[in-house]
Design a protein around this motif. Structure first.
Motif, short mmCIF file in Angstrom:
data_model
loop_
_atom_site.label_atom_id
_atom_site.label_comp_id
_atom_site.label_asym_id
_atom_site.label_seq_id
_atom_site.Cartn_x
_atom_site.Cartn_y
_atom_site.Cartn_z
N GLY A 76 28.55 98.17 80.32
CA GLY A 76 28.96 97.12 79.40
C GLY A 76 29.41 95.85 80.09
N ALA A 77 29.67 95.90 81.38
CA ALA A 77 30.07 94.71 82.14
C ALA A 77 28.88 93.85 82.54
CB ALA A 77 30.86 95.12 83.39
N LEU A 78 27.68 94.33 82.28
CA LEU A 78 26.47 93.61 82.68
C LEU A 78 26.12 92.58 81.61
CD1 LEU A 78 24.44 96.64 84.07
CD2 LEU A 78 25.86 95.01 85.34
N GLU A 97 29.61 101.04 75.09
CA GLU A 97 29.80 99.79 75.82
C GLU A 97 28.51 98.99 75.96
OE1 GLU A 97 33.13 102.53 76.90
OE2 GLU A 97 30.97 102.76 76.65
N LEU A 98 27.38 99.63 75.71
CA LEU A 98 26.10 98.92 75.76
C LEU A 98 26.09 97.74 74.79
CD1 LEU A 98 23.53 99.41 77.38
CD2 LEU A 98 22.64 100.71 75.46
N GLY A 99 26.85 97.85 73.72
CA GLY A 99 26.94 96.78 72.74
C GLY A 99 27.61 95.52 73.27
N SER A 100 28.19 95.58 74.45
CA SER A 100 28.79 94.40 75.08
C SER A 100 27.78 93.60 75.89
CB SER A 100 29.94 94.81 76.00
OG SER A 100 30.96 95.43 75.25
N CYS A 101 26.59 94.14 76.06
CA CYS A 101 25.53 93.46 76.82
C CYS A 101 24.79 92.52 75.87
CB CYS A 101 24.58 94.48 77.43
SG CYS A 101 25.36 95.65 78.55
N MET A 102 25.42 91.41 75.56
CA MET A 102 24.95 90.53 74.49
C MET A 102 23.59 89.88 74.73
SD MET A 102 27.25 91.18 72.41
CE MET A 102 26.94 90.05 71.08
N GLN A 103 23.09 89.91 75.96
CA GLN A 103 21.77 89.34 76.24
C GLN A 103 20.66 90.38 76.14
OE1 GLN A 103 21.46 86.00 76.69
NE2 GLN A 103 23.66 86.03 76.30
N LEU A 104 21.02 91.62 75.84
CA LEU A 104 20.05 92.71 75.83
C LEU A 104 18.97 92.47 74.78
CD1 LEU A 104 19.68 95.23 77.53
CD2 LEU A 104 21.02 96.49 75.88
N GLU A 105 17.72 92.50 75.22
CA GLU A 105 16.57 92.26 74.35
C GLU A 105 15.72 93.51 74.16
OE1 GLU A 105 14.44 89.20 76.42
OE2 GLU A 105 15.96 87.68 76.01
N GLU A 106 15.74 94.39 75.14
CA GLU A 106 14.84 95.53 75.14
C GLU A 106 15.56 96.78 75.63
OE1 GLU A 106 10.84 96.48 77.67
OE2 GLU A 106 11.06 94.46 76.85
N PRO A 118 24.20 104.44 69.92
CA PRO A 118 25.49 103.79 69.71
C PRO A 118 25.47 102.83 68.53
CG PRO A 118 24.60 103.29 71.90
CD PRO A 118 23.58 104.08 71.19
N ARG A 119 26.51 102.87 67.73
CA ARG A 119 26.65 101.94 66.61
C ARG A 119 26.70 100.50 67.12
NH1 ARG A 119 28.05 103.67 61.76
NH2 ARG A 119 29.34 101.84 61.32
N SER A 120 27.19 100.33 68.33
CA SER A 120 27.34 98.99 68.90
C SER A 120 26.01 98.27 69.12
CB SER A 120 28.12 99.07 70.21
OG SER A 120 27.40 99.81 71.17
N ASN A 123 25.45 95.00 67.50
CA ASN A 123 26.04 93.76 68.03
C ASN A 123 25.03 92.92 68.81
OD1 ASN A 123 28.47 94.79 67.14
ND2 ASN A 123 29.09 95.53 69.15
N LEU A 124 23.91 93.52 69.16
CA LEU A 124 22.95 92.89 70.07
C LEU A 124 22.01 91.97 69.31
CD1 LEU A 124 22.24 96.04 72.26
CD2 LEU A 124 23.92 94.22 72.65
N ARG A 125 22.43 90.76 69.12
CA ARG A 125 21.70 89.79 68.30
C ARG A 125 20.37 89.34 68.89
NH1 ARG A 125 24.38 91.74 64.64
NH2 ARG A 125 26.32 90.81 63.94
N LYS A 126 20.11 89.65 70.17
CA LYS A 126 18.85 89.27 70.80
C LYS A 126 17.89 90.46 70.94
CE LYS A 126 20.66 85.31 73.23
NZ LYS A 126 20.69 84.57 74.50
N LEU A 127 18.33 91.64 70.50
CA LEU A 127 17.51 92.85 70.63
C LEU A 127 16.23 92.71 69.82
CD1 LEU A 127 17.54 95.73 71.89
CD2 LEU A 127 18.45 96.52 69.69
N HIS A 128 15.08 92.82 70.49
CA HIS A 128 13.81 92.77 69.76
C HIS A 128 13.00 94.05 69.91
CE1 HIS A 128 11.47 91.99 73.43
NE2 HIS A 128 12.31 91.02 73.73
#
Length: 162
Positions: A76-78, A97-106, A118-120, A123-128
């Protein structure tokens, strides 16, 4: 000062794990914090060290096709992570904590033993792209609906019955 991207590919080395506490620490974590792409695929790894979270510039992590049963919560710190490939392991859960990786796309987590996502992830608004097929998922968390504007590919088909 411009920095060049650092790729560290130690995939398919088939590390011999002689001690239960052995980790990739000596090979990766001491090489500096400028790694942007890290491939640990096809190494029969059973652990990824928590120090993974220290690789602050990491954008792509490929730890597919190992023997991992979990990923460290410090993932999650990434904050710059865009791509996570952890398919072909024995993961039962992905860290919240994966939900803290806000740049995660894939996120590619197919061919594991996942019983839940994870429910989080909502949170990943860039996930495609979310590929989670061939797991033991009972359902996709309802929070995935929160990213429906960006999510273009999702596959959470269950493992085929034999």
């Amino acid at each position: 000062e411009a920095r060049s991207a650092a790729l560290l590919n130690i995939s398919a080395k088939f590390w011999r794990i002689s001690r239960p506490d052995w980790r990739v620490t000596a090979q990766v974590w001491t090489m500096g914090l400028e790694i942007t792409t890290l491939s640990l695929a096809y190494n029969r790894l059973v652990h990824v060290a928590p120090e993974l979270g220290d690789l602050k510039l990491l954008r792509e992590l490929d730890c597919s096709c190992n023997r991992l049963v979990n990923l460290p919560a410090r993932i999650g710190a990434l904050r710059h992570l865009r791509v996570l490939k952890c398919n072909g392991n024995s993961l039962e859960l992905l860290p919240e904590e994966l939900g803290s990786c806000m740049q995660l796309e894939e996120v590619i987590c197919s061919e594991n033993k996942l019983v839940a996502l994870p429910r989080s992830l909502g949170n990943l608004r860039k996930l495609h792209t979310l590929l989670a097929q061939n797991n033991s998922l009972a359902m996709v968390p309802p929070t995935i609906a929160d990213v429906r504007k960006t999510l273009t590919t999702i596959n959470a088909a269950p493992r085929a019955a034999v």
